[in-house]
Design a protein around this motif. Structure first.
Motif, PDB file in Angstrom:
ATOM      1  N   GLU A 365      -8.600  -7.595  26.799  1.00  0.00           N
ATOM      2  CA  GLU A 365      -8.825  -9.047  26.798  1.00  0.00           C
ATOM      3  C   GLU A 365      -8.195  -9.743  25.606  1.00  0.00           C
ATOM      4  O   GLU A 365      -8.112 -10.975  25.575  1.00  0.00           O
ATOM      5  N   THR A 366      -7.737  -8.955  24.587  1.00  0.00           N
ATOM      6  CA  THR A 366      -7.112  -9.579  23.413  1.00  0.00           C
ATOM      7  C   THR A 366      -5.659  -9.140  23.240  1.00  0.00           C
ATOM      8  O   THR A 366      -5.116  -9.185  22.143  1.00  0.00           O
ATOM      9  N   SER A 367      -5.047  -8.705  24.289  1.00  0.00           N
ATOM     10  CA  SER A 367      -3.579  -8.500  24.416  1.00  0.00           C
ATOM     11  C   SER A 367      -2.880  -7.365  23.642  1.00  0.00           C
ATOM     12  O   SER A 367      -1.680  -7.353  23.630  1.00  0.00           O
ATOM     13  N   PRO A 368      -3.397  -6.415  22.945  1.00  0.00           N
ATOM     14  CA  PRO A 368      -4.784  -6.074  22.670  1.00  0.00           C
ATOM     15  C   PRO A 368      -5.213  -6.237  21.214  1.00  0.00           C
ATOM     16  O   PRO A 368      -6.411  -6.224  20.935  1.00  0.00           O
ATOM     17  N   SER A 369      -4.274  -6.346  20.248  1.00  0.00           N
ATOM     18  CA  SER A 369      -4.658  -6.146  18.838  1.00  0.00           C
ATOM     19  C   SER A 369      -5.413  -7.334  18.255  1.00  0.00           C
ATOM     20  O   SER A 369      -4.969  -8.484  18.359  1.00  0.00           O
ATOM     21  N   ALA A 370      -6.552  -7.032  17.612  1.00  0.00           N
ATOM     22  CA  ALA A 370      -7.344  -8.083  16.967  1.00  0.00           C
ATOM     23  C   ALA A 370      -7.531  -7.786  15.480  1.00  0.00           C
ATOM     24  O   ALA A 370      -7.580  -8.698  14.658  1.00  0.00           O
ATOM     25  N   CYS A 371      -7.638  -6.499  15.152  1.00  0.00           N
ATOM     26  CA  CYS A 371      -7.910  -6.059  13.776  1.00  0.00           C
ATOM     27  C   CYS A 371      -7.007  -4.886  13.450  1.00  0.00           C
ATOM     28  O   CYS A 371      -6.659  -4.125  14.343  1.00  0.00           O
ATOM     29  N   CYS A 372      -6.704  -4.704  12.160  1.00  0.00           N
ATOM     30  CA  CYS A 372      -5.978  -3.498  11.772  1.00  0.00           C
ATOM     31  C   CYS A 372      -6.124  -3.284  10.273  1.00  0.00           C
ATOM     32  O   CYS A 372      -6.300  -4.245   9.517  1.00  0.00           O
ATOM     33  N   ASN A 373      -6.066  -2.029   9.875  1.00  0.00           N
ATOM     34  CA  ASN A 373      -5.998  -1.726   8.447  1.00  0.00           C
ATOM     35  C   ASN A 373      -4.608  -2.097   7.935  1.00  0.00           C
ATOM     36  O   ASN A 373      -3.620  -1.974   8.669  1.00  0.00           O
ATOM     37  N   PRO A 374      -4.497  -2.539   6.693  1.00  0.00           N
ATOM     38  CA  PRO A 374      -3.170  -2.845   6.133  1.00  0.00           C
ATOM     39  C   PRO A 374      -2.249  -1.631   6.227  1.00  0.00           C
ATOM     40  O   PRO A 374      -2.684  -0.499   5.953  1.00  0.00           O
ATOM     41  N   VAL A 375      -0.997  -1.858   6.604  1.00  0.00           N
ATOM     42  CA  VAL A 375      -0.056  -0.739   6.760  1.00  0.00           C
ATOM     43  C   VAL A 375       0.363  -0.171   5.400  1.00  0.00           C
ATOM     44  O   VAL A 375       0.999   0.879   5.330  1.00  0.00           O
ATOM     45  N   THR A 376      -0.031  -0.880   4.332  1.00  0.00           N
ATOM     46  CA  THR A 376       0.259  -0.386   2.981  1.00  0.00           C
ATOM     47  C   THR A 376      -0.855   0.532   2.469  1.00  0.00           C
ATOM     48  O   THR A 376      -0.770   1.033   1.346  1.00  0.00           O
ATOM     49  N   SER A 377      -1.894   0.745   3.275  1.00  0.00           N
ATOM     50  CA  SER A 377      -3.006   1.626   2.862  1.00  0.00           C
ATOM     51  C   SER A 377      -2.458   3.013   2.553  1.00  0.00           C
ATOM     52  O   SER A 377      -1.542   3.491   3.215  1.00  0.00           O
ATOM     53  N   THR A 378      -3.060   3.648   1.565  1.00  0.00           N
ATOM     54  CA  THR A 378      -2.628   5.010   1.228  1.00  0.00           C
ATOM     55  C   THR A 378      -3.682   6.039   1.638  1.00  0.00           C
ATOM     56  O   THR A 378      -3.498   7.232   1.461  1.00  0.00           O
ATOM     57  N   GLU A 379      -4.804   5.550   2.165  1.00  0.00           N
ATOM     58  CA  GLU A 379      -5.842   6.482   2.617  1.00  0.00           C
ATOM     59  C   GLU A 379      -6.526   5.924   3.854  1.00  0.00           C
ATOM     60  O   GLU A 379      -6.422   4.739   4.153  1.00  0.00           O
TER      61      GLU A 379
END
Length: 558
Positions: A365-379
């Motif tokens: 229903e949200t096409s789909p992505s609504a949330c995500c961890n930053p791609v710069t995360s190291t863990e």
């Protein structure tokens, strides 16, 4: 709108907002890429490269063919195929003709297929011959009049294509007999379309682009009506989100994404196919992600930069002895979605590739992505990250009031990627949309002081043990750390004493693993009421084709 405290957690350079109005339609987005990247490889499949220019000419011919059948703007066309290059060609053709894509799971039974074809009112279908026998059993009960029939070898060239088709049909016996007299072969449809006139219709941002049927785990399968602007928005949101690491690809090197998730699933459709199209990347099509040795063999031929996948696939790949035959040093982003990523899997993936899994969250229903961890995360954070640009999330109680920070509530999402509603089901749409335009997901989450969200669970998956809420995700996450466990699932079962009890189903990594060892581990790591009453060992867990564990089936087969 909340004060969007999550913006402080955005990596430098990621905007708070995106502008979906830069394209009037997905057709505009695709045609821009056809022009800009004409000579680049768009798709790589079984050793064959297909350029943007080829996708352009083939899809325009197929669009003309659809128009020659009398299909008009707004008509629905179903696609029922694995990841073969005819899929993106068909998508581009359907959209260019002003028609609506209906994504269909190729593993559907005749009953499930009939429901989706009838519900969508599809008038045509593009289907691979391997599943034509399923269509034969239900087509008479639907409005489908036109069938375009594909084979694995259609786009591999005359000699290689003929060999591949011969092996699939005769050696592997993968094409059950069928009788569809009205069917036209894919290459014949292209040939006819090449001779037919094509008239580009006027397509706007509010026209429906895709009907994406939800898995039906909450009852009858419903079509989320995704507008052109919904998917454009999600492509631009995803592009902006990935930018900090994708910018590090050396100049002159084409961004390459692995498409092991099925294209009929909205995660692969948007974040695989459409995002790669927008960025002029190459998409490596994997037709059967369950064949892990073949997946690794294919990936060994490419410099892979982006890998969207689900927990089960990351786990299966990382545990395979051939894993190191792939050069993972170019990997910039590993995106986990579809279902919770387990920290044991994330740790192993990071150890073996040097690229952490960024867990995201979204729905059909949200096409789909609504949330995500930053791609710069190291863990690995164990959270679903923060809302994407132009996305607002709040947590609601059962009465629809916002809950205070730190309290669990139902995740409700507002943003340009949120669907127009369920196809021809205003009653169902009203149940999930709030008066101020938020979509109620049915998932329970908690937000921390940095704006990171954590899924506690789905409302209906919660297990109630003697009045205590037990969340299966927590148990699964914990038991996945137990030495000797490959994967596991927890479900609630009726219990005379406590109302419900926890049943744990485990697939072993180490054959020597015993029930006693698991119980000892659970005693050390889970409070009394969360500990499983029943532990069962199986050789595999029931899963959807995307890799989600079907807890419902585990509950039903006690």
């Amino acid at each position: 709108m909340t004060d969007r405290i999550w913006l402080q957690s955005y990596p430098p350079g990621v905007p708070a907002e995106i502008d979906p109005s830069v394209y009037r339609s997905l057709v505009e987005l695709m045609e821009e890429s056809f022009r800009k990247y004409a000579d680049r490889v768009a798709y790589s499949f079984m050793g064959k490269d297909i350029t943007y220019a080829q996708v352009d000419s083939l899809s325009q011919a197929l669009a003309a063919y659809f128009q020659s059948l009398g299909l008009v703007k707004g008509d629905r066309v179903a696609i029922m195929m694995p990841n073969v290059p005819q899929y993106p060609v068909a998508v581009a053709a359907i959209l260019r003709a002003g028609l609506i894509v209906v994504n269909v799971n190729p593993l559907y039974t005749p009953r499930e297929l009939e429901h989706q074809l009838k519900d969508s009112g599809a008038k045509a279908i593009v289907i691979i011959e391997n599943f034509a026998h399923t269509l034969e059993q239900c087509i008479g009960h639907t409005e489908v009049k036109h069938v375009v029939l594909c084979a694995f070898g259609d786009m591999l060239g005359l000699v290689k294509g003929a060999i591949v088709n011969y092996v699939i049909r005769n050696r592997r016996k993968m094409v059950p007999p069928f009788n569809l007299p009205q069917a036209v072969r894919f290459n014949d449809a292209i040939a006819r379309g090449t001779r037919a006139p094509f008239k580009a219709p006027s397509i706007g941002p509010d026209d429906v682009a895709v009907l994406q049927y939800t898995g039906g785990t909450t009852g009858v399968s419903k079509g989320a009506a995704l507008l052109h602007r919904n998917i454009i928005a999600n492509v631009l949101q995803s592009e902006a989100w990935n930018q900090p690491v994708m910018d590090k690809i050396p100049k002159g090197e084409q961004p390459t994404t692995v498409c092991a998730l099925p294209l009929y699933h909205i995660f692969a459709f948007t974040v695989g196919m459409m995002l790669t199209m927008r960025t002029g990347g190459k998409l490596v099509l994997i037709p059967n992600p369950r064949d892990i040795p073949a997946v690794l063999q294919e990936l060994s031929k490419h410099k892979v930069h982006s890998f969207p996948a689900v927990n089960t696939l990351f786990n299966a790949l990382a545990n395979h002895p051939d894993f190191n035959k792939v050069d993972w040093s170019h990997l910039k982003v590993s995106l986990g979605g579809g279902t919770a990523v387990q920290s044991a899997v994330a740790r192993l993936w990071l150890e073996k590739t040097g690229c952490p899994i960024c867990e995201g969250y979204g729905l059909s229903e949200t096409s789909p992505s609504a949330c995500c961890n930053p791609v710069t995360s190291t863990e690995f954070t164990g959270t679903i990250g923060v809302p994407l640009p132009s996305t607002d999330i709040k947590l609601l109680d059962d009465e629809g009031h916002e809950v205070p920070p730190g309290q669990p509530g139902e995740i409700a999402i507002r943003g340009p990627q949120v669907m127009a509603g369920y196809w021809q089901r205003p009653d169902e749409t009203a149940k999930v949309m709030t008066a101020d335009g938020y979509f109620r997901t049915g998932d329970i989450g908690v937000m921390d002081e940095r704006g990171y969200f954590r899924i506690v669970d789905r409302k209906k998956d919660m297990i109630l043990v003697s009045g205590f809420n037990v969340y299966p995700n927590e148990i699964e996450e914990t038991v996945a750390e137990c030495p000797g466990v490959l994967e596991c699932a927890a479900v609630g079962i009726p219990d005379e004493k406590s109302g419900e009890a926890v049943k744990l189903v485990i697939v072993k990594k180490d054959p020597a693993l015993t029930e006693a060892a698991v119980r000892a581990f659970c005693r050390d790591n889970l409070t009394g009421y969360k500990q499983p009453k029943i532990i069962e060992f199986r050789t595999e867990l029931p899963k959807t084709p995307v890799g989600k564990i079907l807890r419902r089936e585990l509950r039903d087969k006690r």
